[in-house]
Scaffold this motif. Structure first.
Motif, PDB file in Angstrom:
ATOM      1  N   SER A 219     114.551  58.570  34.885  1.00 42.06           N
ATOM      2  CA  SER A 219     114.859  58.821  36.300  1.00 42.06           C
ATOM      3  C   SER A 219     115.723  57.701  36.872  1.00 42.06           C
ATOM      4  O   SER A 219     116.691  57.954  37.597  1.00 42.06           O
ATOM      5  CB  SER A 219     113.562  58.935  37.108  1.00 42.06           C
ATOM      6  N   LEU A 220     115.376  56.457  36.537  1.00 43.06           N
ATOM      7  CA  LEU A 220     116.184  55.325  37.002  1.00 43.06           C
ATOM      8  C   LEU A 220     117.618  55.446  36.495  1.00 43.06           C
ATOM      9  O   LEU A 220     118.586  55.300  37.251  1.00 43.06           O
ATOM     10  CB  LEU A 220     115.593  54.005  36.482  1.00 43.06           C
ATOM     11  N   GLY A 221     117.754  55.738  35.203  1.00 43.69           N
ATOM     12  CA  GLY A 221     119.087  55.839  34.617  1.00 43.69           C
ATOM     13  C   GLY A 221     119.901  56.966  35.223  1.00 43.69           C
ATOM     14  O   GLY A 221     121.085  56.797  35.526  1.00 43.69           O
ATOM     15  N   ILE A 222     119.258  58.117  35.431  1.00 46.53           N
ATOM     16  CA  ILE A 222     119.975  59.262  36.005  1.00 46.53           C
ATOM     17  C   ILE A 222     120.394  58.955  37.440  1.00 46.53           C
ATOM     18  O   ILE A 222     121.508  59.292  37.857  1.00 46.53           O
ATOM     19  CB  ILE A 222     119.094  60.530  35.916  1.00 46.53           C
ATOM     20  N   ALA A 223     119.526  58.270  38.210  1.00 44.76           N
ATOM     21  CA  ALA A 223     119.898  57.897  39.584  1.00 44.76           C
ATOM     22  C   ALA A 223     121.136  56.999  39.567  1.00 44.76           C
ATOM     23  O   ALA A 223     122.057  57.172  40.377  1.00 44.76           O
ATOM     24  CB  ALA A 223     118.733  57.190  40.270  1.00 44.76           C
ATOM     25  N   LEU A 224     121.193  56.036  38.638  1.00 41.72           N
ATOM     26  CA  LEU A 224     122.358  55.154  38.545  1.00 41.72           C
ATOM     27  C   LEU A 224     123.609  55.946  38.174  1.00 41.72           C
ATOM     28  O   LEU A 224     124.695  55.712  38.713  1.00 41.72           O
ATOM     29  CB  LEU A 224     122.104  54.056  37.500  1.00 41.72           C
ATOM     30  N   LEU A 225     123.460  56.916  37.243  1.00 41.79           N
ATOM     31  CA  LEU A 225     124.616  57.722  36.833  1.00 41.79           C
ATOM     32  C   LEU A 225     125.094  58.609  37.973  1.00 41.79           C
ATOM     33  O   LEU A 225     126.304  58.818  38.134  1.00 41.79           O
ATOM     34  CB  LEU A 225     124.250  58.567  35.607  1.00 41.79           C
ATOM     35  N   VAL A 226     124.161  59.130  38.787  1.00 35.88           N
ATOM     36  CA  VAL A 226     124.567  59.921  39.960  1.00 35.88           C
ATOM     37  C   VAL A 226     125.386  59.048  40.917  1.00 35.88           C
ATOM     38  O   VAL A 226     126.451  59.452  41.397  1.00 35.88           O
ATOM     39  CB  VAL A 226     123.325  60.510  40.675  1.00 35.88           C
ATOM     40  N   LEU A 227     124.884  57.834  41.168  1.00 32.39           N
ATOM     41  CA  LEU A 227     125.616  56.915  42.054  1.00 32.39           C
ATOM     42  C   LEU A 227     127.011  56.626  41.493  1.00 32.39           C
ATOM     43  O   LEU A 227     128.010  56.640  42.219  1.00 32.39           O
ATOM     44  CB  LEU A 227     124.853  55.600  42.197  1.00 32.39           C
ATOM     45  N   GLY A 228     127.084  56.370  40.180  1.00 30.06           N
ATOM     46  CA  GLY A 228     128.380  56.088  39.557  1.00 30.06           C
ATOM     47  C   GLY A 228     129.343  57.251  39.710  1.00 30.06           C
ATOM     48  O   GLY A 228     130.532  57.062  40.011  1.00 30.06           O
TER      49      GLY A 228
END
Lengths: 131, 117
Positions: free
Chosen positions: A64-73
């Motif tokens: 979830s943390l990684g996907i949130a960062l990828l969404v932001l990117g």
């Protein structure tokens, strides 16, 4: 006021206003590149969290943390060109520079992610690397 | 704007060229991070390596633009809109590919219930 600026927004950038001081154009270009690097850093952080971190104890916490960062990117990369165009348009028409919302969105999101990551490490019983 | 700066407007171009170099290096690094062997499979090696190549093209392009700048008068208009649009589109595509692949991978693992995430 609203109608002319909207009409101006449809014209190609080259036809709007006058050629700005080249130093302003270059500064705007560097700001665009800084946003692109921010997007790449968020992507790299997302990839790193998903692939390199050990599991965080709670199910799907790491993902979830990684996907949130990828969404932001993705959002930062997708909005960077529009932001550059708005600033360039303002420079060409001697209007005030727009106030972008992305810095605030990023500050709030990254702060929230950092707090969430810290909470997960404490609550999830993070038990060290590779053990 | 002092006389000194007015006589050396190349600093603007130099800073911009360095910003392009940093960006090219960031693209290469992001591609390399994706290209390393991982849980996903093999597609990411292809995408990551391709992205590293794009970063290399950016570095070369920045160098040649800098050379052209050095040969042109200081106040030559800067026209980079298509280039910036292409960079934005490429990085957005990279982000989306990684995002979608990660979501698909997580959903597959969740459905099969094999690995403990």
């Amino acid at each position: 006021m609203e109608a002319p600026s909207r009409r101006a927004a449809r014209q190609p950038l080259r036809a709007v206003g006058h050629e700005p001081d080249y130093r302003f154009s270059l500064a705007n270009e560097r700001t665009f590149l800084a946003w692109i690097r921010t997007a790449l850093a968020l992507d790299a952080a997302g990839i790193g969290v998903v692939q390199l971190l050990p599991p965080l104890g709670l199910p799907f916490a790491r993902e979830s943390l990684g996907i949130a960062l990828l969404v932001l990117g993705t959002v930062v990369a997708a909005t960077s060109y529009r932001r550059w165009g708005q600033a360039e348009r303002a420079l060409r028409t001697d209007e005030p520079l727009p106030h972008p919302v992305m810095p605030r969105v990023l500050a709030v999101s990254i702060s929230a992610l950092a707090v969430a990551a810290a909470a997960l490490v404490v609550l999830g019983g993070f038990d060290g690397w590779g053990r | 704007m002092t006389e000194h700066e007015a006589g050396h407007p190349g600093l603007q171009r130099e800073r911009t060229a360095l910003a392009w170099n940093r960006t090219g290096l960031a693209v290469v690094l992001a591609g390399a991070l994706l290209a390393r062997p991982s849980a996903f499979g093999h597609w990411e090696t292809v995408v990551g390596t391709g992205f590293m190549g794009i970063g290399g093209v950016l570095l070369l392009g920045a160098a040649s633009r800098c050379r052209r700048w050095n040969a042109a008068p200081a106040d030559t208009p800067v026209a980079a809109a298509p280039l910036l649009g292409a960079v934005s589109a490429l990085v957005t595509a990279f982000s989306l590919i990684v995002l979608v692949a990660t979501v698909v991978w997580v959903l597959e693992v969740a459905r099969s219930g094999t690995a403990s995430l």
